[in-house]
Motif scaffolding. Structure first.
Motif, PDB file in Angstrom:
ATOM      1  N   ALA A  80      51.253  44.278  46.474  1.00  0.00           N
ATOM      2  CA  ALA A  80      50.578  43.250  45.453  1.00  0.00           C
ATOM      3  C   ALA A  80      50.679  42.848  44.037  1.00  0.00           C
ATOM      4  O   ALA A  80      51.417  44.846  43.832  1.00  0.00           O
ATOM      5  N   SER A  81      50.980  42.555  43.189  1.00  0.00           N
ATOM      6  CA  SER A  81      51.457  42.632  42.097  1.00  0.00           C
ATOM      7  C   SER A  81      50.629  41.374  41.016  1.00  0.00           C
ATOM      8  O   SER A  81      49.751  40.415  41.807  1.00  0.00           O
ATOM      9  N   LEU A  82      49.277  41.643  40.283  1.00  0.00           N
ATOM     10  CA  LEU A  82      49.134  40.576  39.258  1.00  0.00           C
ATOM     11  C   LEU A  82      49.539  39.023  39.255  1.00  0.00           C
ATOM     12  O   LEU A  82      49.344  38.527  39.241  1.00  0.00           O
ATOM     13  N   GLU A  83      50.728  39.431  39.634  1.00  0.00           N
ATOM     14  CA  GLU A  83      52.210  37.517  38.947  1.00  0.00           C
ATOM     15  C   GLU A  83      51.033  37.498  40.776  1.00  0.00           C
ATOM     16  O   GLU A  83      51.061  36.110  40.727  1.00  0.00           O
ATOM     17  N   ALA A  84      51.573  38.009  42.236  1.00  0.00           N
ATOM     18  CA  ALA A  84      50.688  37.256  43.331  1.00  0.00           C
ATOM     19  C   ALA A  84      49.525  37.357  43.341  1.00  0.00           C
ATOM     20  O   ALA A  84      48.984  36.578  43.780  1.00  0.00           O
ATOM     21  N   MET A  85      48.777  37.967  41.924  1.00  0.00           N
ATOM     22  CA  MET A  85      47.439  37.780  42.278  1.00  0.00           C
ATOM     23  C   MET A  85      47.110  36.048  41.179  1.00  0.00           C
ATOM     24  O   MET A  85      45.520  35.595  41.217  1.00  0.00           O
ATOM     25  N   LYS A  86      48.164  35.595  40.910  1.00  0.00           N
ATOM     26  CA  LYS A  86      47.705  34.448  40.208  1.00  0.00           C
ATOM     27  C   LYS A  86      47.283  33.462  40.557  1.00  0.00           C
ATOM     28  O   LYS A  86      48.260  33.133  41.667  1.00  0.00           O
ATOM     29  N   ASN A  87      46.642  33.124  40.562  1.00  0.00           N
ATOM     30  CA  ASN A  87      45.835  31.508  41.104  1.00  0.00           C
ATOM     31  C   ASN A  87      45.117  31.129  42.399  1.00  0.00           C
ATOM     32  O   ASN A  87      45.518  30.145  43.259  1.00  0.00           O
ATOM     33  N   VAL A  88      44.517  32.827  42.720  1.00  0.00           N
ATOM     34  CA  VAL A  88      43.858  32.788  44.022  1.00  0.00           C
ATOM     35  C   VAL A  88      43.062  32.045  44.092  1.00  0.00           C
ATOM     36  O   VAL A  88      41.718  33.240  43.282  1.00  0.00           O
ATOM     37  N   ASP A  89      42.580  31.963  45.054  1.00  0.00           N
ATOM     38  CA  ASP A  89      41.134  31.115  45.172  1.00  0.00           C
ATOM     39  C   ASP A  89      39.761  32.170  45.661  1.00  0.00           C
ATOM     40  O   ASP A  89      39.389  32.315  46.081  1.00  0.00           O
ATOM     41  N   LEU A  90      40.660  32.198  47.063  1.00  0.00           N
ATOM     42  CA  LEU A  90      40.512  33.290  47.794  1.00  0.00           C
ATOM     43  C   LEU A  90      40.677  34.831  48.443  1.00  0.00           C
ATOM     44  O   LEU A  90      42.303  34.347  48.868  1.00  0.00           O
ATOM     45  N   LEU A  91      40.556  36.039  47.447  1.00  0.00           N
ATOM     46  CA  LEU A  91      41.357  36.937  48.172  1.00  0.00           C
ATOM     47  C   LEU A  91      40.490  37.977  49.459  1.00  0.00           C
ATOM     48  O   LEU A  91      39.166  37.762  49.122  1.00  0.00           O
ATOM     49  N   VAL A  92      41.214  37.918  50.003  1.00  0.00           N
ATOM     50  CA  VAL A  92      40.756  39.214  51.292  1.00  0.00           C
ATOM     51  C   VAL A  92      41.155  40.277  51.053  1.00  0.00           C
ATOM     52  O   VAL A  92      42.071  40.514  51.466  1.00  0.00           O
ATOM     53  N   VAL A  93      40.340  41.461  51.386  1.00  0.00           N
ATOM     54  CA  VAL A  93      41.309  42.335  51.471  1.00  0.00           C
ATOM     55  C   VAL A  93      40.848  43.707  52.819  1.00  0.00           C
ATOM     56  O   VAL A  93      39.302  43.172  53.201  1.00  0.00           O
ATOM     57  N   GLY A  94      41.952  44.245  53.485  1.00  0.00           N
ATOM     58  CA  GLY A  94      41.686  44.620  54.112  1.00  0.00           C
ATOM     59  C   GLY A  94      41.935  46.540  54.414  1.00  0.00           C
ATOM     60  O   GLY A  94      43.006  46.050  53.698  1.00  0.00           O
ATOM     61  N   SER A  95      41.644  47.448  54.779  1.00  0.00           N
ATOM     62  CA  SER A  95      41.781  48.692  54.836  1.00  0.00           C
ATOM     63  C   SER A  95      41.322  49.923  56.011  1.00  0.00           C
ATOM     64  O   SER A  95      40.386  48.908  56.756  1.00  0.00           O
ATOM     65  N   PRO A  96      42.227  50.281  56.891  1.00  0.00           N
ATOM     66  CA  PRO A  96      41.708  51.373  57.988  1.00  0.00           C
ATOM     67  C   PRO A  96      40.671  51.939  56.877  1.00  0.00           C
ATOM     68  O   PRO A  96      41.090  52.230  55.757  1.00  0.00           O
ATOM     69  N   ILE A  97      39.571  52.106  57.948  1.00  0.00           N
ATOM     70  CA  ILE A  97      38.428  53.699  57.373  1.00  0.00           C
ATOM     71  C   ILE A  97      39.640  55.261  57.244  1.00  0.00           C
ATOM     72  O   ILE A  97      39.470  55.752  58.576  1.00  0.00           O
ATOM     73  N   PHE A 141      44.677  49.618  44.124  1.00  0.00           N
ATOM     74  CA  PHE A 141      44.876  48.352  43.889  1.00  0.00           C
ATOM     75  C   PHE A 141      43.835  47.625  43.413  1.00  0.00           C
ATOM     76  O   PHE A 141      44.052  46.992  42.158  1.00  0.00           O
ATOM     77  N   LEU A 142      42.328  48.034  43.718  1.00  0.00           N
ATOM     78  CA  LEU A 142      41.187  47.233  43.502  1.00  0.00           C
ATOM     79  C   LEU A 142      41.026  47.602  42.031  1.00  0.00           C
ATOM     80  O   LEU A 142      40.498  47.071  41.562  1.00  0.00           O
ATOM     81  N   SER A 143      40.904  49.067  41.730  1.00  0.00           N
ATOM     82  CA  SER A 143      41.065  49.404  40.441  1.00  0.00           C
ATOM     83  C   SER A 143      41.392  48.478  39.163  1.00  0.00           C
ATOM     84  O   SER A 143      41.736  48.744  37.981  1.00  0.00           O
ATOM     85  N   SER A 144      42.905  48.585  39.959  1.00  0.00           N
ATOM     86  CA  SER A 144      44.279  47.838  38.755  1.00  0.00           C
ATOM     87  C   SER A 144      43.953  46.515  38.625  1.00  0.00           C
ATOM     88  O   SER A 144      44.366  45.579  37.590  1.00  0.00           O
ATOM     89  N   LEU A 145      43.214  45.653  39.699  1.00  0.00           N
ATOM     90  CA  LEU A 145      42.721  43.997  38.807  1.00  0.00           C
ATOM     91  C   LEU A 145      42.281  43.903  38.204  1.00  0.00           C
ATOM     92  O   LEU A 145      41.041  44.781  37.641  1.00  0.00           O
TER      93      LEU A 145
END
Ligand SMILES: Cc1cc2nc3c(=O)[nH]c(=O)nc-3n(C[C@H](O)[C@H](O)[C@H](O)COP(=O)(O)O)c2cc1C
Length: 154
Positions: free
Chosen positions: A45-62, A74-78
């Motif tokens: 994941a990079s800030l570049e990849a986040m450019k112009n994203v309208d819908l962001l889905v984030v998933g993680s194992p607990i 990642f979430l803190s770096s956004l």
């Protein structure tokens, strides 16, 4: 014939996930297939990849009641998620103290300014390393279709 609504082709979606044993990856890829977008491992994941994203889905194992350290980082770096719709999911075990990583993901996405469009979603694995419970692949596709509907309905 049963037709699911399609996501607008002008919309850019992205699924970011972490996964230790592949179960969250499987769910992420199923969601991405419905959203016609990429499922990208959090390490890429990079800030570049986040450019112009309208819908962001984030998933993680607990992992220990929360998202993995990589997802938390990642979430803190956004940067500010202005005009971004978002939804979080996790994979978890069926125990009374499984925790809720998806809720934490949503809270962090909201803090960054995203509009949360769905309740935190959990998908169940049958053991630490999986596999996913029998109906969870279908549930993932259904949930992704719900996201499409929520996006289409504004
Ligand atoms: C270090 C560690 C801690 C975990 N802690 C939890 C937990 O607190 N609650 C829970 O429901 N599952 C917990 N699990 C099980 C994960 O939910 C399970 O490994 C995960 O859903 C599998 O997805 P993955 O293949 O994408 O890693 C833990 C697993 C590991 C390895």
């Amino acid at each position: 014939m049963h037709c699911e609504p399609e996501i607008s082709l002008t919309m850019k979606s992205l699924v970011i996930y972490d996964s230790n044993f592949g179960n969250t990856k499987t769910i992420a890829e199923l969601i991405a297939a419905t959203l016609h977008c990429e499922a990208r491992h959090v390490s890429k994941a990079s800030l570049e990849a986040m450019k112009n994203v309208d819908l962001l889905v984030v998933g993680s194992p607990i992992n220990a009641w929360r998202p993995t350290p990589a997802i938390q980082k990642f979430l803190s770096s956004l940067e500010a998620l202005t005009n971004v719709r978002a939804a979080g999911f996790d994979t978890r075990m069926k125990t009374f103290l499984s925790g809720n990583a998806a809720k934490r993901i949503n809270n962090q996405l909201k803090q960054k300014g995203a509009k949360i469009i769905a309740q935190p979603k959990g998908f169940y694995v049958t053991g630490k390393e999986g596999p996913l419970e029998a109906n969870e692949k279908e549930n993932a596709a259904n949930w992704a279709n719900e996201l499409v509907q929520l996006v289409n309905n504004g």
